[in-house]
Motif scaffolding. Structure first.
Motif, short mmCIF file in Angstrom:
data_model
loop_
_atom_site.label_atom_id
_atom_site.label_comp_id
_atom_site.label_asym_id
_atom_site.label_seq_id
_atom_site.Cartn_x
_atom_site.Cartn_y
_atom_site.Cartn_z
N HIS A 71 31.46 16.82 26.17
CA HIS A 71 32.51 15.43 25.34
C HIS A 71 33.94 16.16 25.38
CE1 HIS A 71 32.46 19.24 22.79
NE2 HIS A 71 33.02 18.71 21.74
N LYS A 72 34.07 17.48 25.38
CA LYS A 72 35.66 17.65 26.26
C LYS A 72 35.92 17.40 27.57
CE LYS A 72 36.38 20.04 22.58
NZ LYS A 72 37.61 20.47 21.70
N PRO A 75 35.39 11.73 27.40
CA PRO A 75 35.79 10.86 26.00
C PRO A 75 34.59 9.94 26.02
CG PRO A 75 37.89 10.63 27.37
CD PRO A 75 37.04 11.11 28.36
N TRP A 78 32.03 11.62 24.41
CA TRP A 78 31.79 11.76 22.23
C TRP A 78 32.35 10.68 22.03
CZ3 TRP A 78 32.29 14.97 18.94
CH2 TRP A 78 33.12 15.03 17.63
N LYS A 82 29.87 9.00 18.67
CA LYS A 82 30.48 8.50 16.99
C LYS A 82 29.09 7.73 17.13
CE LYS A 82 34.40 9.20 16.41
NZ LYS A 82 34.46 10.67 15.04
N MET A 99 29.34 17.27 11.96
CA MET A 99 30.39 17.70 12.66
C MET A 99 29.72 18.51 14.28
SD MET A 99 32.75 19.73 9.82
CE MET A 99 34.05 20.66 11.38
N ASP A 251 42.30 24.01 12.82
CA ASP A 251 42.22 22.42 13.62
C ASP A 251 41.72 21.92 14.64
OD1 ASP A 251 44.90 22.10 12.72
OD2 ASP A 251 45.99 23.34 14.28
N HIS A 252 40.43 23.42 14.47
CA HIS A 252 38.81 22.97 16.22
C HIS A 252 38.31 22.26 15.01
CE1 HIS A 252 35.50 24.38 18.06
NE2 HIS A 252 35.01 24.25 16.73
N ALA A 254 38.30 20.12 12.22
CA ALA A 254 39.26 18.87 12.30
C ALA A 254 39.18 18.05 13.43
CB ALA A 254 41.16 18.58 11.37
N ASP A 255 39.45 18.67 14.44
CA ASP A 255 38.88 18.06 16.08
C ASP A 255 37.32 17.85 16.10
OD1 ASP A 255 41.43 17.41 16.33
OD2 ASP A 255 41.38 19.55 18.18
N SER A 256 36.09 18.23 15.00
CA SER A 256 35.10 18.67 15.43
C SER A 256 34.26 17.47 15.14
CB SER A 256 34.30 19.75 15.18
OG SER A 256 34.58 20.38 15.84
N SER A 261 34.18 13.61 6.67
CA SER A 261 34.86 14.39 6.48
C SER A 261 34.70 15.88 6.48
CB SER A 261 35.92 13.87 5.65
OG SER A 261 35.44 13.83 4.70
#
Length: 307
Positions: A71-72, A75, A78, A82, A99, A251-252, A254-256, A261
């Motif tokens: 997923h890195k 895109p 990913w 989702k 997450m 931040d990691h 949040a990106d996951s 949320s």
């Protein structure tokens, strides 16, 4: 996507098979991207941040054990997590806030592609609660010859077995075949058509034999958690990230986020756990952890040569 019986089966057994987890168009695009990455590995002569190379890998004959963090790498991996039927399964089993823990694309090369010794994912990264699972999306048909996933039903309700080497005391990422609590005779083999998906709970014992077929075994794994399951100190999965400080870690996370949320209120449950310490000399992947940590193989010589 899942009915009440499906969810009840998962809760009781710790695994599930889901057919048509992605659309035909999504499956075709995932295969296209994956084979392009395998082609790209021809230029690589040693394992790196993207590719784990299998024995015998060469430019003429690419052989991989894994594409790391797909997923890195693109895109689309990913986006599909989702925005597909997988997303519906995720929310049905983990709730609205979920997450990603990590992802990997185990490619398991033809004729001898490496086995994954028996283990519980929970042993690698204990959290404040165990609302965690792994999806295994089959990008090609998977049968008994090419090293399918095997699980032992109900083990998600039992203890966390030792994943430490009896000789060195190091975390080796695999259970000892002689452990009396390892009941391999109860294993269930999970095969299916491309587009099917396995689901297993983070504490479910599982493994897979070498690939004895003449085809790649391409399974895209997403390991996911409820947003209120927070990691414990000692998990190598977060070591490098945590060393960057609280903002880097936040931040990691949040990106996951896959759905819903994040939360600053972890949920703690009384679940059994062991820490994956002291670490194996090379913990770059489960294959390296099991090899450098001195894991004993549960797969017989007969299975390894394909007799």
């Amino acid at each position: 996507m899942l009915n009440a019986d499906d969810i009840a089966f998962y809760r009781e057994n710790g695994y599930l098979m889901v057919e048509d987890a992605v659309s035909a168009e999504q499956l075709a695009r995932l295969r296209e991207i994956t084979y392009a990455l395998i082609e790209k590995s021809r230029a690589v002569s040693k394992s790196d941040d993207v590719f784990d190379l299998d024995e015998g890998h060469s430019a003429e004959r690419p052989r991989l054990t894994r594409i790391k963090l797909p997923h890195k790498q693109d895109p689309y991996y990913w986006d599909v997590l989702k925005n597909s039927r997988m997303t519906e399964v995720l929310t049905a089993l983990l709730g609205p806030d979920a997450m990603i823990q990590t992802s990997k694309l185990n490619t398991k090369a033809p004729v001898g592609g490496a086995a994954v010794e028996w283990h519980q994912d929970w042993a690698f990264y204990p959290h404040s609660n165990d609302d965690m699972l792994a999806f295994g999306l089959m990008l090609e048909d998977v049968d008994e010859a090419n090293g399918p996933l095997q699980v032992i039903p109900g083990t998600h309700k039992g203890p966390v077995l030792s994943h430490h080497s009896a000789e060195s005391g190091l975390f080796c990422g695999a259970v000892d075949p002689e452990d009396p609590l390892f009941e391999r005779d109860k294993a269930v083999t999970l095969t299916g058509k491309a587009g099917s998906m396995t689901v297993h709970h983070v504490r479910t014992l599982h493994g897979s034999a070498p690939n004895l077929s003449n085809r790649n075994r391409l399974i895209l794994f997403y390991e996911c958690r409820a947003a209120d399951a927070w990691p414990l100190v000692g998990s190598a999965s977060y070591g490098k990230i945590a060393s960057g400080g609280g903002q880097v870690l936040w931040d990691h996370f949040a990106d996951s986020v896959i759905t819903g949320s994040m939360t600053t209120e972890p949920r703690a449950e009384a679940v059994p756990m062991r820490l994956p310490l002291p670490p194996a000399p090379d913990a770059g992947s489960i294959f390296k952890t099991q090899k450098s940590g001195g894991a004993r193989s549960a797969f017989t010589a007969r299975e390894k040569v394909g007799a």
